[in-house]
Design a protein around this motif. Structure first.
Motif, PDB file in Angstrom:
ATOM      1  N   MET A   1       7.089  -4.288  -3.559  1.00  0.00           N
ATOM      2  CA  MET A   1       6.878  -3.019  -2.888  1.00  0.00           C
ATOM      3  C   MET A   1       6.097  -3.228  -1.597  1.00  0.00           C
ATOM      4  O   MET A   1       5.268  -4.114  -1.509  1.00  0.00           O
ATOM      5  N   SER A   2       6.293  -2.373  -0.653  1.00  0.00           N
ATOM      6  CA  SER A   2       5.618  -2.471   0.632  1.00  0.00           C
ATOM      7  C   SER A   2       4.165  -2.033   0.517  1.00  0.00           C
ATOM      8  O   SER A   2       3.855  -1.046  -0.128  1.00  0.00           O
ATOM      9  N   ARG A   3       3.314  -2.767   1.160  1.00  0.00           N
ATOM     10  CA  ARG A   3       1.899  -2.410   1.172  1.00  0.00           C
ATOM     11  C   ARG A   3       1.563  -1.536   2.377  1.00  0.00           C
ATOM     12  O   ARG A   3       0.411  -1.254   2.613  1.00  0.00           O
ATOM     13  N   ASN A   5       2.616   1.579   2.836  1.00  0.00           N
ATOM     14  CA  ASN A   5       2.671   3.004   2.524  1.00  0.00           C
ATOM     15  C   ASN A   5       1.293   3.639   2.413  1.00  0.00           C
ATOM     16  O   ASN A   5       1.155   4.830   2.614  1.00  0.00           O
ATOM     17  N   TYR A   6       0.289   2.866   2.057  1.00  0.00           N
ATOM     18  CA  TYR A   6      -1.043   3.406   1.841  1.00  0.00           C
ATOM     19  C   TYR A   6      -2.071   2.548   2.542  1.00  0.00           C
ATOM     20  O   TYR A   6      -1.985   1.330   2.548  1.00  0.00           O
ATOM     21  N   LYS A  50       0.444   3.378  -9.135  1.00  0.00           N
ATOM     22  CA  LYS A  50       1.433   3.049  -8.115  1.00  0.00           C
ATOM     23  C   LYS A  50       0.763   2.815  -6.760  1.00  0.00           C
ATOM     24  O   LYS A  50       1.102   1.873  -6.042  1.00  0.00           O
ATOM     25  N   GLU A  53      -0.981  -0.476  -6.836  1.00  0.00           N
ATOM     26  CA  GLU A  53      -0.009  -1.575  -6.794  1.00  0.00           C
ATOM     27  C   GLU A  53       0.561  -1.735  -5.389  1.00  0.00           C
ATOM     28  O   GLU A  53       0.674  -2.852  -4.873  1.00  0.00           O
ATOM     29  N   GLU A  54       0.914  -0.631  -4.738  1.00  0.00           N
ATOM     30  CA  GLU A  54       1.518  -0.709  -3.408  1.00  0.00           C
ATOM     31  C   GLU A  54       0.541  -1.196  -2.343  1.00  0.00           C
ATOM     32  O   GLU A  54       0.962  -1.735  -1.331  1.00  0.00           O
ATOM     33  N   THR A  55      -0.742  -0.998  -2.568  1.00  0.00           N
ATOM     34  CA  THR A  55      -1.737  -1.505  -1.616  1.00  0.00           C
ATOM     35  C   THR A  55      -2.186  -2.909  -1.989  1.00  0.00           C
ATOM     36  O   THR A  55      -2.989  -3.506  -1.286  1.00  0.00           O
ATOM     37  N   SER A  59      -1.582  -5.839  -9.738  1.00  0.00           N
ATOM     38  CA  SER A  59      -0.189  -6.212  -9.982  1.00  0.00           C
ATOM     39  C   SER A  59       0.138  -5.809 -11.413  1.00  0.00           C
ATOM     40  O   SER A  59      -0.753  -5.674 -12.251  1.00  0.00           O
TER      41      SER A  59
END
Length: 111
Positions: A1-3, A5-6, A50, A53-55, A59
């Motif tokens: 996932m992309s980091r 987004n946040y 979520k 995890e995205e930041t 994991s």
């Protein structure tokens, strides 16, 4: 996932997410065990997980039927860099102040 987004600072601004990180600092926990620790809905806890995890703060790995959350040091890098910058900034400021006070002290003794 992309980091992307946040913002990591927005991620840790939320008290629930900070609590999740504190719990995971002791041991890896399943999403269900984490959700049981909060008085908010499971979907709300899942959303917090979520974000973490995205930041990159946590994991998630599959272990049998459980999804285990664990801390990921990479997520803390941006926060660590920011804190290190300001730690060094304030050390320099205090060293400059100390040098100035020492210089003034020597100037008064010379009179």
């Amino acid at each position: 996932m992309s980091r992307l987004n946040y913002d990591p600072f927005q991620a840790i601004a939320d008290n629930n997410r900070r609590q999740i990180l504190m719990m995971l600092s002791e041991k890896s926990l399943s999403i269900n065990l984490l959700a049981d620790q909060f008085d908010i809905s499971r979907p709300a806890v899942s959303k917090h997980i979520k974000v973490l995890e995205e930041t990159g703060f946590i994991s998630i790995r599959q272990e049998g039927r459980e999804r285990l959350c664990e801390l990921n040091s990479a997520g803390f890098d941006a926060v660590r860099e920011w804190l290190t910058y300001y730690d060094q900034f304030w050390k320099r400021k205090l060293q400059n102040l100390e040098a100035l006070l020492e210089q003034r002290k020597k100037g008064k003794k010379g009179r």
